[in-house]
Design an enzyme around this catalytic site. Structure first.
Site, PDB file in Angstrom:
ATOM      1  CG  HIS A   1      86.963 -66.550 -34.554  1.00  0.00           C
ATOM      2  ND1 HIS A   1      86.015 -66.104 -33.594  1.00  0.00           N
ATOM      3  CD2 HIS A   1      88.194 -66.757 -33.690  1.00  0.00           C
ATOM      4  CE1 HIS A   1      86.454 -66.380 -32.207  1.00  0.00           C
ATOM      5  NE2 HIS A   1      87.547 -66.747 -32.502  1.00  0.00           N
TER       6      HIS A   1
ATOM      7  CG  ASP B   1      80.966 -63.360 -42.645  1.00  0.00           C
ATOM      8  OD1 ASP B   1      81.812 -63.503 -41.881  1.00  0.00           O
ATOM      9  OD2 ASP B   1      80.145 -62.229 -42.799  1.00  0.00           O
TER      10      ASP B   1
HETATM   11  P1  ADP Z   1      83.228 -59.862 -38.319  1.00  0.00           P
HETATM   12  O1  ADP Z   1      83.798 -60.581 -37.380  1.00  0.00           O
HETATM   13  O2  ADP Z   1      83.929 -60.241 -39.467  1.00  0.00           O
HETATM   14  O3  ADP Z   1      83.548 -58.202 -38.196  1.00  0.00           O
HETATM   15  P2  ADP Z   1      80.777 -60.566 -37.416  1.00  0.00           P
HETATM   16  O4  ADP Z   1      79.343 -60.118 -38.134  1.00  0.00           O
HETATM   17  O5  ADP Z   1      81.040 -61.952 -37.084  1.00  0.00           O
HETATM   18  O6  ADP Z   1      81.817 -60.075 -38.376  1.00  0.00           O
HETATM   19  O7  ADP Z   1      80.951 -59.792 -36.068  1.00  0.00           O
HETATM   20  C1  ADP Z   1      81.126 -58.415 -35.936  1.00  0.00           C
HETATM   21  C2  ADP Z   1      80.621 -57.884 -34.621  1.00  0.00           C
HETATM   22  O8  ADP Z   1      80.775 -56.359 -34.512  1.00  0.00           O
HETATM   23  C3  ADP Z   1      79.017 -58.011 -34.334  1.00  0.00           C
HETATM   24  O9  ADP Z   1      78.834 -58.389 -32.893  1.00  0.00           O
HETATM   25  C4  ADP Z   1      78.477 -56.676 -34.479  1.00  0.00           C
HETATM   26  O10 ADP Z   1      77.509 -56.159 -33.726  1.00  0.00           O
HETATM   27  C5  ADP Z   1      79.612 -55.544 -34.316  1.00  0.00           C
HETATM   28  N1  ADP Z   1      79.675 -54.435 -35.120  1.00  0.00           N
HETATM   29  C6  ADP Z   1      79.813 -54.443 -36.469  1.00  0.00           C
HETATM   30  N2  ADP Z   1      79.648 -53.298 -36.828  1.00  0.00           N
HETATM   31  C7  ADP Z   1      79.347 -52.486 -35.897  1.00  0.00           C
HETATM   32  C8  ADP Z   1      79.125 -51.193 -35.598  1.00  0.00           C
HETATM   33  N3  ADP Z   1      79.216 -50.299 -36.579  1.00  0.00           N
HETATM   34  N4  ADP Z   1      78.945 -50.644 -34.285  1.00  0.00           N
HETATM   35  C9  ADP Z   1      78.847 -51.603 -33.396  1.00  0.00           C
HETATM   36  N5  ADP Z   1      79.429 -52.760 -33.342  1.00  0.00           N
HETATM   37  C10 ADP Z   1      79.419 -53.232 -34.791  1.00  0.00           C
HETATM   38  O1  F6P Z   2      86.118 -62.460 -36.829  1.00  0.00           O
HETATM   39  C1  F6P Z   2      87.070 -62.261 -37.685  1.00  0.00           C
HETATM   40  C2  F6P Z   2      88.290 -61.181 -37.256  1.00  0.00           C
HETATM   41  O2  F6P Z   2      89.319 -61.120 -37.868  1.00  0.00           O
HETATM   42  C3  F6P Z   2      88.553 -61.266 -35.643  1.00  0.00           C
HETATM   43  O3  F6P Z   2      89.549 -62.035 -35.527  1.00  0.00           O
HETATM   44  C4  F6P Z   2      88.838 -59.929 -35.467  1.00  0.00           C
HETATM   45  O4  F6P Z   2      88.641 -59.600 -33.909  1.00  0.00           O
HETATM   46  C5  F6P Z   2      87.554 -58.938 -35.864  1.00  0.00           C
HETATM   47  O5  F6P Z   2      87.476 -59.966 -37.211  1.00  0.00           O
HETATM   48  C6  F6P Z   2      87.742 -57.699 -36.550  1.00  0.00           C
HETATM   49  O6  F6P Z   2      89.053 -57.616 -36.915  1.00  0.00           O
HETATM   50  P1  F6P Z   2      90.416 -56.613 -36.447  1.00  0.00           P
HETATM   51  O7  F6P Z   2      90.588 -57.199 -35.216  1.00  0.00           O
HETATM   52  O8  F6P Z   2      91.584 -56.725 -37.594  1.00  0.00           O
HETATM   53  O9  F6P Z   2      89.891 -55.223 -36.098  1.00  0.00           O
END
Ligand code: ADP
Ligand code: F6P
Length: 460
Positions: free
Chosen positions: A154, A358
């Protein structure tokens, strides 16, 4: 005979309605196909407990393995998040190698493989997710498992040079070669992965595009992950008073939603917003940045440091620019309900995604899905987020360039309606073409056949 789908990831949903990129996507796939999901027990660092525990079930079964406090520290916080995460996100300076990290990481993978082996029946296919489980297929093969096993990363694939930071750099290619299919977010990641194999004397390229490594062959392809755009758009369009969301509609609202991770470029984002406020000083036009940034991996020093840095910048900028009835930066250090998030996105005139690296960035896709197509807001998107590979009509910025990002905020907020509609229509096309259902289905069907085919994205 086709067996069941067995999914493995570190994070596993505990409630009925999961949130977060990986869990939402996989939950959707398993709800349709049924099957089994194995992940780490949500109680971090539980005392010694062997075996798998059923944590919740419904359309599919969820089983959890337990981590001891020591395993949690060395496997999850240590090797996964203090070595592999910074390595893959271009922060080799933050890589923290400790003797026990890799050893525990391998031991956890070996134990999970043993627990999993008992669950894998004839005809089953296994789908492993993310950097916590790179060696899992290799451990399963040692136990005689011949099932088709796929891996999806991912996060970004590390650049070739960075791999030599690992305690045993050659292991990376060895681990991946035990899978039948390796899926990556972008074409650029696929190129990096193939570059790694190309540089490895143990690998050989076949005419069908697969890589032969010792006695196995592995296919490498990109599968850009997406979201369930329809349901997010539906939640975003729910009417309700703006006051309920704490929004003053006389201000231009800019939104940011990210885990508080150093890869998300939050200090640069705040600095760019500060420059933008400077450029507006004296004009009487107000704009606010609403930054929602829940805590993550806080026991890792780099995450504590980014929090301190961000709070210092926000405090300073608010001190310089706030007025009695206006706070330009609102910074919320906790999660927010998904439906509220969707409604906030729809009301924001611009969204800032300024990742320094990212895998994909689902927030970019969620912001686009949440917009009113007749009067959409503008996505400001880092060139270094995987989403930028296809969302070429977003306002693309170099997040290291504070001036460029600051100017992009002004451009976004003052953009004429026609241009906003044109750019949004293109981005929405990408969001629909990479929806989460197609993503999961195409990975699984490719894993079943593993013939390198064209990209799964629907023609636009
Ligand atoms: P990562 O996987 O690195 O966290 P992404 O942007 O791909 O980054 O995915 C993050 C997910 O978590 C998205 O679906 C987003 O809406 C959710 N998310 C991020 N911050 C918050 C928050 N403060 N409250 C609820 N959901 C969140
Ligand atoms: O999308 C990358 C990722 O590391 C996922 O594997 C994971 O679920 C998400 O970010 C949030 O990280 P964590 O599981 O360490 O809270």
């Amino acid at each position: 005979m086709t067996g069941k789908l067995v999914v493995v990831s570190n994070r596993i949903p505990t409630g009925a309605t999961p949130s977060g990129g990986l869990v939402v996507a996989v939950h959707d796939a398993l709800t349709r196909s049924g099957g089994l999901w194995v992940g780490a027990h949500p109680d971090e660092g539980t005392p010694d407990q062997d075996g798998l525990t059923e944590i919740a079930s419904g359309d599919y079964t969820r089983l959890a393995f337990h981590l001891t406090p020591e395993e949690y520290d060395s496997y999850y916080l240590g090797f996964a998040n203090s070595v592999l995460w910074p390595l893959c996100h271009g922060r080799v300076d933050l890589v923290d190698i400790e003797r026990g990290f890799e050893e525990t990481y391998l031991a956890v993978n070996a134990r999970v493989a043993r627990l999993l082996a008992d669950q894998i029946g004839e005809g089953d296919i296994v789908w492993v997710h993310d950097y916590h489980f790179l060696p899992l297929a290799s451990e399963l093969r040692k136990l005689g498992i011949t099932a088709r096993i796929g891996f999806f990363l991912h996060i970004p694939f590390p650049p070739l040079g960075a791999l030599s930071t690992l305690p045993s750099p050659d292991d990376f290619a060895e681990w991946l070669s035990a899978y039948d299919l390796v899926g990556l977010q972008t074409r650029r990641d696929t190129a990096s992965c193939l570059e790694m194999f190309r540089a490895d004397p143990r690998a050989e390229f076949m005419t069908d595009g697969s890589v032969k490594f010792r006695d196995r062959s592995v296919s490498v392809r990109s599968f850009p992950i997406g979201i369930d755009a329809e349901s997010f758009a539906e939640a975003a369009a729910v009417e309700g008073p703006d006051a309920e969301l704490g929004i003053d509609m006389h201000e231009d609202l800019v939104i940011g939603v990210d885990r508080l991770d150093y890869s998300k470029g939050l200090p640069n984002r705040f600095r760019a917003f500060g420059k933008f406020l400077d450029s507006r000083a004296g004009t009487g036009r107000r704009a606010s940045l609403l930054q929602i940034a829940p805590p993550t991996r806080e026991r890792v020093a780099a995450y504590r440091a980014i929090r301190t840095e961000l709070e210092e910048i926000a405090g300073r900028l608010n001190g310089e620019h706030a007025e009695l009835d206006w706070t330009p930066i609102r910074y919320i250090h906790r999660g927010v309900e998904r439906d509220t998030l969707a409604r906030l996105h729809r009301r924001a005139r611009a969204c800032l995604v300024t990742s320094l690296a990212d895998g994909m960035n689902l927030v970019a896709k969620e912001y686009v899905a949440a917009q009113d197509p007749e009067d959409p807001g503008v996505l400001i998107l880092s060139r270094f987020a995987g989403a930028a590979e296809d969302m070429t009509e977003a306002l693309l910025v170099n997040p290291y360039d504070i001036d460029e990002t600051s100017e992009a905020i002004e451009t976004a907020i003052t953009m004429p309606l026609e241009e906003r509609r044109r750019r949004h229509a293109h981005s929405l096309g990408v969001v629909h073409a990479t929806n989460v259902t197609d993503w999961a289905q195409s990975f699984v069907s490719c894993l079943k056949t593993c013939t390198p085919t064209l990209d799964y994205r629907r023609a636009q």
